[in-house]
Write an enzyme that holds these catalytic residues in place. Structure first.
Site, mmCIF file in Angstrom:
data_model
loop_
_atom_site.group_PDB
_atom_site.id
_atom_site.type_symbol
_atom_site.label_atom_id
_atom_site.label_comp_id
_atom_site.label_asym_id
_atom_site.label_seq_id
_atom_site.Cartn_x
_atom_site.Cartn_y
_atom_site.Cartn_z
ATOM 1 N N GLY A 189 -7.513 47.385 128.993
ATOM 2 C CA GLY A 189 -8.121 47.136 127.684
ATOM 3 C C GLY A 189 -7.872 48.243 126.670
ATOM 4 O O GLY A 189 -8.505 48.287 125.624
ATOM 5 N N HIS A 211 -12.865 44.972 141.021
ATOM 6 C CA HIS A 211 -12.394 45.330 139.680
ATOM 7 C C HIS A 211 -13.024 46.665 139.278
ATOM 8 O O HIS A 211 -14.187 46.934 139.597
ATOM 9 C CB HIS A 211 -12.762 44.231 138.674
ATOM 10 C CG HIS A 211 -12.054 44.417 137.374
ATOM 11 N ND1 HIS A 211 -12.463 45.329 136.443
ATOM 12 C CD2 HIS A 211 -10.927 43.842 136.877
ATOM 13 C CE1 HIS A 211 -11.623 45.306 135.411
ATOM 14 N NE2 HIS A 211 -10.685 44.412 135.656
ATOM 15 N N GLU A 260 -14.242 47.661 136.615
ATOM 16 C CA GLU A 260 -15.493 47.542 135.849
ATOM 17 C C GLU A 260 -16.680 47.318 136.788
ATOM 18 O O GLU A 260 -17.785 47.801 136.531
ATOM 19 C CB GLU A 260 -15.347 46.407 134.818
ATOM 20 C CG GLU A 260 -14.412 46.823 133.687
ATOM 21 C CD GLU A 260 -13.627 45.693 133.035
ATOM 22 O OE1 GLU A 260 -13.997 44.523 133.187
ATOM 23 O OE2 GLU A 260 -12.624 46.009 132.378
ATOM 24 N N SER A 309 -3.472 46.026 130.167
ATOM 25 C CA SER A 309 -2.776 45.834 128.892
ATOM 26 C C SER A 309 -1.417 45.164 129.040
ATOM 27 O O SER A 309 -0.471 45.478 128.316
ATOM 28 C CB SER A 309 -2.654 47.165 128.135
ATOM 29 O OG SER A 309 -3.942 47.674 127.842
ATOM 30 N N GLU A 359 -4.402 48.191 139.172
ATOM 31 C CA GLU A 359 -4.828 48.297 137.779
ATOM 32 C C GLU A 359 -5.220 49.737 137.484
ATOM 33 O O GLU A 359 -6.359 50.142 137.784
ATOM 34 C CB GLU A 359 -6.025 47.382 137.514
ATOM 35 C CG GLU A 359 -5.749 45.916 137.776
ATOM 36 C CD GLU A 359 -6.687 45.016 136.975
ATOM 37 O OE1 GLU A 359 -6.184 44.213 136.191
ATOM 38 O OE2 GLU A 359 -7.911 45.141 137.113
ATOM 39 N N ASN A 383 -8.132 36.946 133.793
ATOM 40 C CA ASN A 383 -9.479 37.443 134.062
ATOM 41 C C ASN A 383 -10.233 37.381 132.739
ATOM 42 O O ASN A 383 -10.014 38.206 131.855
ATOM 43 C CB ASN A 383 -9.391 38.887 134.588
ATOM 44 C CG ASN A 383 -10.757 39.539 134.748
ATOM 45 O OD1 ASN A 383 -11.790 38.879 134.655
ATOM 46 N ND2 ASN A 383 -10.767 40.845 134.971
ATOM 47 N N TRP A 384 -11.075 36.353 132.614
ATOM 48 C CA TRP A 384 -11.760 36.144 131.331
ATOM 49 C C TRP A 384 -12.850 37.187 131.077
ATOM 50 O O TRP A 384 -13.343 37.316 129.977
ATOM 51 C CB TRP A 384 -12.359 34.738 131.276
ATOM 52 C CG TRP A 384 -11.338 33.635 131.194
ATOM 53 C CD1 TRP A 384 -9.965 33.762 131.183
ATOM 54 C CD2 TRP A 384 -11.598 32.221 131.097
ATOM 55 N NE1 TRP A 384 -9.373 32.533 131.093
ATOM 56 C CE2 TRP A 384 -10.351 31.553 131.044
ATOM 57 C CE3 TRP A 384 -12.767 31.459 131.064
ATOM 58 C CZ2 TRP A 384 -10.254 30.164 130.944
ATOM 59 C CZ3 TRP A 384 -12.663 30.072 130.973
ATOM 60 C CH2 TRP A 384 -11.416 29.430 130.908
ATOM 61 N N LYS A 385 -13.274 37.887 132.118
ATOM 62 C CA LYS A 385 -14.379 38.866 132.017
ATOM 63 C C LYS A 385 -15.616 38.186 131.414
ATOM 64 O O LYS A 385 -15.842 37.003 131.675
ATOM 65 C CB LYS A 385 -13.927 40.092 131.219
ATOM 66 C CG LYS A 385 -12.636 40.698 131.795
ATOM 67 C CD LYS A 385 -12.341 42.072 131.294
ATOM 68 C CE LYS A 385 -11.052 42.586 131.939
ATOM 69 N NZ LYS A 385 -10.740 43.962 131.568
ATOM 70 N N GLY A 402 -6.269 40.496 131.341
ATOM 71 C CA GLY A 402 -7.580 40.405 130.700
ATOM 72 C C GLY A 402 -7.458 39.853 129.288
ATOM 73 O O GLY A 402 -7.426 38.646 129.069
ATOM 74 N N GLY A 403 -7.357 40.739 128.318
ATOM 75 C CA GLY A 403 -7.339 40.353 126.899
ATOM 76 C C GLY A 403 -6.365 39.227 126.580
ATOM 77 O O GLY A 403 -6.711 38.280 125.855
#
Ligand code: PGA
Length: 252
Positions: free
Chosen positions: A174, A96, A98, A214, A168, A9-11, A235-236
């Site tokens: 994150g 998601h 966010e 994470s 999640e 997930n590049w966000k 993500g990251g």
């Protein structure tokens, strides 16, 4: 049988050129050392067509990070599920945390998005998970149950079988604070039991449930080793090929 999946997930990261470079590098690395699971990347809308073309002949799938809750029309700035599908993308992340927290996406809005994604042949990667205060109050199961039932449980068993779930815990996204393998397994087993209650044991057994929050090369293997954890939403660690490959190798 359910599949093992690692999804990036590049966000809101990477310019178009940076995204193209990342996709090319990932394609080459995974062609040289084949993954033991399905791999896909979910990118910002503007990257989709280019990244889908690059990854067309590879084993890496492509998805969007969101789509609209309306099919078409005067909705300035929105991108429909049909538009996403027309790029060659096959997946879409929906729900998601966010999107829920910063853009007011309710369970009702998400229900519409899921329907439109399915109607356009996309596989929704549907995210659920509690915030820290909810976990501290011991309410995580209740929260996840509501997220599932209010957005997904009017689907037919056939449509439900097309959904990938991602648990999640919001407190792990994150933050560098991963759920322990035990916490992940406990929740994934609970989610599977809820699906079994609604759609039956076979449907529950066939649903891929990913963990997100994470997840990185050093904890992926242990997390994926749990019987009810079928991969990760990353993500990251999806923003660098060496890190993402390290997570994918959690299945080796
Ligand atoms: P993270 O994000 O891996 O950076 O914690 C996961 C996600 O939000 O999907």
């Amino acid at each position: 049988m359910r599949k093992n999946i690692v999804a990036g997930n590049w966000k809101m990261n990477k310019t178009l050129q940076e995204g193209i470079d990342l996709a090319k590098e990932l394609k080459d690395v995974l062609a040289a050392d084949k993954p033991n699971c399905e791999v896909l990347v979910c990118t910002p809308f503007i990257h989709l067509a280019s990244v889908a073309t690059i990854l067309e002949e590879s084993t890496v799938g492509v998805g969007a990070e969101n789509c609209a809750d309306k099919s078409s029309g005067a909705y300035t700035g929105e991108v429909s599920a049909a538009m996403v599908a027309s790029t060659g993308a096959k997946y879409v992340i929906l729900g998601h945390s966010e999107r829920r927290a910063y853009y007011g996406e309710t369970t009702g809005i998400l229900k519409e998005k899921v329907k439109l994604a399915l109607a356009n042949g996309l596989t929704p990667i549907f995210c659920i998970g509690e915030v820290l205060t909810e976990r501290e109050a011991g309410k995580q199961n209740e929260v996840v149950y509501t997220q599932l039932s209010e957005s997904l449980f009017d689907l037919s068993v056939e449509d439900f079988s097309k959904i990938v779930l991602a648990y999640e815990p919001v407190w792990a996204i994150g933050t560098g604070k991963t759920a322990t393998p035990g916490q992940a397994q406990e929740m994934h087993a609970y989610i599977r039991s809820v699906i079994a209650g609604k759609y039956g044991k076979e449907a529950a057994g066939n649903t891929s449930i990913l963990y997100g929050g994470s997840c990185n090369p050093s904890n992926a293997k242990e997390l994926f080793g749990n019987p009810d954890v079928d991969g990760g939403l990353i993500g990251g660690a999806a923003l660098k090929v060496t890190d993402f490959k390290g997570v994918i190798d959690g299945f080796k």
